[in-house]
Motif scaffolding. Sequence first.
Motif, PDB file in Angstrom:
ATOM      1  N   ILE A   8       3.919   4.340   2.252  1.00 43.29           N
ATOM      2  CA  ILE A   8       3.110   3.800   3.276  1.00 43.29           C
ATOM      3  C   ILE A   8       1.955   4.347   3.756  1.00 43.29           C
ATOM      4  O   ILE A   8       1.527   5.304   3.217  1.00 43.29           O
ATOM      5  CB  ILE A   8       3.644   3.783   4.729  1.00 43.29           C
ATOM      6  CG1 ILE A   8       4.426   5.021   5.194  1.00 43.29           C
ATOM      7  CG2 ILE A   8       4.995   2.830   4.512  1.00 43.29           C
ATOM      8  CD1 ILE A   8       4.918   5.349   6.554  1.00 43.29           C
ATOM      9  N   LYS A   9       0.857   3.915   4.581  1.00 43.29           N
ATOM     10  CA  LYS A   9      -0.413   4.662   4.643  1.00 43.29           C
ATOM     11  C   LYS A   9       0.173   5.996   5.787  1.00 43.29           C
ATOM     12  O   LYS A   9       0.929   5.821   6.600  1.00 43.29           O
ATOM     13  CB  LYS A   9      -1.198   3.904   5.508  1.00 43.29           C
ATOM     14  CG  LYS A   9      -1.869   2.729   4.672  1.00 43.29           C
ATOM     15  CD  LYS A   9      -2.765   1.856   5.168  1.00 43.29           C
ATOM     16  CE  LYS A   9      -3.336   0.998   4.208  1.00 43.29           C
ATOM     17  NZ  LYS A   9      -4.583   0.167   4.743  1.00 43.29           N
ATOM     18  N   LYS A  12       0.498   5.451   9.658  1.00 48.14           N
ATOM     19  CA  LYS A  12       1.463   4.868  10.136  1.00 48.14           C
ATOM     20  C   LYS A  12       2.919   5.564  10.133  1.00 48.14           C
ATOM     21  O   LYS A  12       3.900   4.935  10.469  1.00 48.14           O
ATOM     22  CB  LYS A  12       1.723   3.623   9.236  1.00 48.14           C
ATOM     23  CG  LYS A  12       0.498   2.523   9.334  1.00 48.14           C
ATOM     24  CD  LYS A  12       0.940   1.885  10.616  1.00 48.14           C
ATOM     25  CE  LYS A  12       0.003   0.505  10.993  1.00 48.14           C
ATOM     26  NZ  LYS A  12       0.102   0.184  12.238  1.00 48.14           N
ATOM     27  N   GLN A  39      -5.216  -1.567  -4.593  1.00 47.65           N
ATOM     28  CA  GLN A  39      -6.314  -0.833  -3.607  1.00 47.65           C
ATOM     29  C   GLN A  39      -7.304  -0.263  -4.613  1.00 47.65           C
ATOM     30  O   GLN A  39      -8.438  -0.007  -4.249  1.00 47.65           O
ATOM     31  CB  GLN A  39      -5.677   0.126  -2.653  1.00 47.65           C
ATOM     32  CG  GLN A  39      -6.496   0.517  -1.658  1.00 47.65           C
ATOM     33  CD  GLN A  39      -5.876   1.239  -0.723  1.00 47.65           C
ATOM     34  OE1 GLN A  39      -4.460   1.734  -0.889  1.00 47.65           O
ATOM     35  NE2 GLN A  39      -6.347   1.495   0.308  1.00 47.65           N
ATOM     36  N   LYS A  58      -1.144   9.060   0.333  1.00 49.56           N
ATOM     37  CA  LYS A  58       0.199   8.072   0.986  1.00 49.56           C
ATOM     38  C   LYS A  58       1.181   8.829   1.534  1.00 49.56           C
ATOM     39  O   LYS A  58       1.325  10.099   1.216  1.00 49.56           O
ATOM     40  CB  LYS A  58       0.536   7.095  -0.315  1.00 49.56           C
ATOM     41  CG  LYS A  58      -0.516   6.385  -0.926  1.00 49.56           C
ATOM     42  CD  LYS A  58      -0.788   5.140   0.114  1.00 49.56           C
ATOM     43  CE  LYS A  58      -1.825   4.257  -0.601  1.00 49.56           C
ATOM     44  NZ  LYS A  58      -2.042   3.037   0.367  1.00 49.56           N
ATOM     45  N   LYS A  78       8.748  -2.774   7.616  1.00 44.80           N
ATOM     46  CA  LYS A  78       7.625  -3.769   7.318  1.00 44.80           C
ATOM     47  C   LYS A  78       6.845  -3.918   8.519  1.00 44.80           C
ATOM     48  O   LYS A  78       5.680  -4.036   8.547  1.00 44.80           O
ATOM     49  CB  LYS A  78       8.288  -5.102   7.016  1.00 44.80           C
ATOM     50  CG  LYS A  78       8.652  -5.021   5.342  1.00 44.80           C
ATOM     51  CD  LYS A  78       9.272  -6.501   5.009  1.00 44.80           C
ATOM     52  CE  LYS A  78       9.488  -7.585   5.900  1.00 44.80           C
ATOM     53  NZ  LYS A  78      10.335  -8.797   5.002  1.00 44.80           N
ATOM     54  N   ALA A  81       4.783  -0.452   9.467  1.00 41.04           N
ATOM     55  CA  ALA A  81       3.870  -0.188   8.513  1.00 41.04           C
ATOM     56  C   ALA A  81       2.627  -1.133   8.154  1.00 41.04           C
ATOM     57  O   ALA A  81       1.725  -0.844   7.741  1.00 41.04           O
ATOM     58  CB  ALA A  81       4.378   0.489   7.186  1.00 41.04           C
ATOM     59  N   GLN A  82       2.908  -2.290   8.522  1.00 39.88           N
ATOM     60  CA  GLN A  82       2.090  -3.300   8.301  1.00 39.88           C
ATOM     61  C   GLN A  82       0.664  -3.259   8.939  1.00 39.88           C
ATOM     62  O   GLN A  82       0.480  -3.247  10.284  1.00 39.88           O
ATOM     63  CB  GLN A  82       2.581  -4.756   8.685  1.00 39.88           C
ATOM     64  CG  GLN A  82       1.374  -5.809   7.776  1.00 39.88           C
ATOM     65  CD  GLN A  82       2.244  -7.171   7.926  1.00 39.88           C
ATOM     66  OE1 GLN A  82       2.967  -7.702   8.907  1.00 39.88           O
ATOM     67  NE2 GLN A  82       1.997  -8.158   7.169  1.00 39.88           N
ATOM     68  N   THR A  83      -0.552  -3.353   8.526  1.00 34.75           N
ATOM     69  CA  THR A  83      -1.668  -3.451   8.758  1.00 34.75           C
ATOM     70  C   THR A  83      -2.518  -4.882   8.432  1.00 34.75           C
ATOM     71  O   THR A  83      -3.393  -5.116   9.118  1.00 34.75           O
ATOM     72  CB  THR A  83      -2.729  -2.349   8.129  1.00 34.75           C
ATOM     73  OG1 THR A  83      -2.983  -2.634   7.086  1.00 34.75           O
ATOM     74  CG2 THR A  83      -2.343  -0.999   8.651  1.00 34.75           C
ATOM     75  N   ARG A  85      -4.094  -5.173   5.674  1.00 37.88           N
ATOM     76  CA  ARG A  85      -4.842  -4.920   4.794  1.00 37.88           C
ATOM     77  C   ARG A  85      -4.308  -4.675   3.306  1.00 37.88           C
ATOM     78  O   ARG A  85      -3.300  -3.801   3.244  1.00 37.88           O
ATOM     79  CB  ARG A  85      -5.891  -3.916   5.119  1.00 37.88           C
ATOM     80  CG  ARG A  85      -6.788  -4.017   6.665  1.00 37.88           C
ATOM     81  CD  ARG A  85      -7.545  -2.779   6.764  1.00 37.88           C
ATOM     82  NE  ARG A  85      -8.805  -3.431   7.408  1.00 37.88           N
ATOM     83  CZ  ARG A  85      -9.288  -2.669   8.168  1.00 37.88           C
ATOM     84  NH1 ARG A  85      -9.308  -1.394   8.548  1.00 37.88           N
ATOM     85  NH2 ARG A  85     -10.674  -3.163   8.246  1.00 37.88           N
ATOM     86  N   ASP A  88      -1.303  -1.390   2.262  1.00 42.25           N
ATOM     87  CA  ASP A  88      -0.246  -1.002   3.008  1.00 42.25           C
ATOM     88  C   ASP A  88       0.897  -0.635   2.530  1.00 42.25           C
ATOM     89  O   ASP A  88       1.705   0.244   3.197  1.00 42.25           O
ATOM     90  CB  ASP A  88       0.202  -2.565   3.738  1.00 42.25           C
ATOM     91  CG  ASP A  88      -0.775  -2.621   4.951  1.00 42.25           C
ATOM     92  OD1 ASP A  88      -1.575  -1.904   5.233  1.00 42.25           O
ATOM     93  OD2 ASP A  88      -0.384  -3.913   5.500  1.00 42.25           O
TER      94      ASP A  88
END
Length: 112
Positions: A8-9, A12, A39, A58, A78, A81-83, A85, A88
């Motif tokens: 994940i990012k 987050k 990305q 990450k 999910k 962590a979801q943005t 973009r 993710d």
Amino acid sequence: MKKIEAIIKPFKLDEVKEALQEIGLQGITVIEAKGFGRQKGHTELYRGAEYVVDFLPKVKIEIVLNDDLLEKAIDAIKSAAQTGRIGDGKIFVSTVEEAIRIRTGETGADAI
């Protein structure tokens, strides 16, 4: 038992940790990582010189849990962590044959 590996990012991480604690998970392992997928990287300018940043920062989270918590944990990761973009992250699930707590010798679900 299952093992979840989620990439994940970094910003987050706290949200994901809190979401997992809310469903009753007690232990997670966090590893700082670098990587890229769709990305790819990006170009940055530093002191007038342009350079390519191939690997992006990450965080990799590893969790071993009982099968009955798997879907809840995946949903928690999910949603937290979801943005929306690119970049993710990803979630990987695998089967764990055995778990052993070193201190006590407990095995299986008792060890996690």
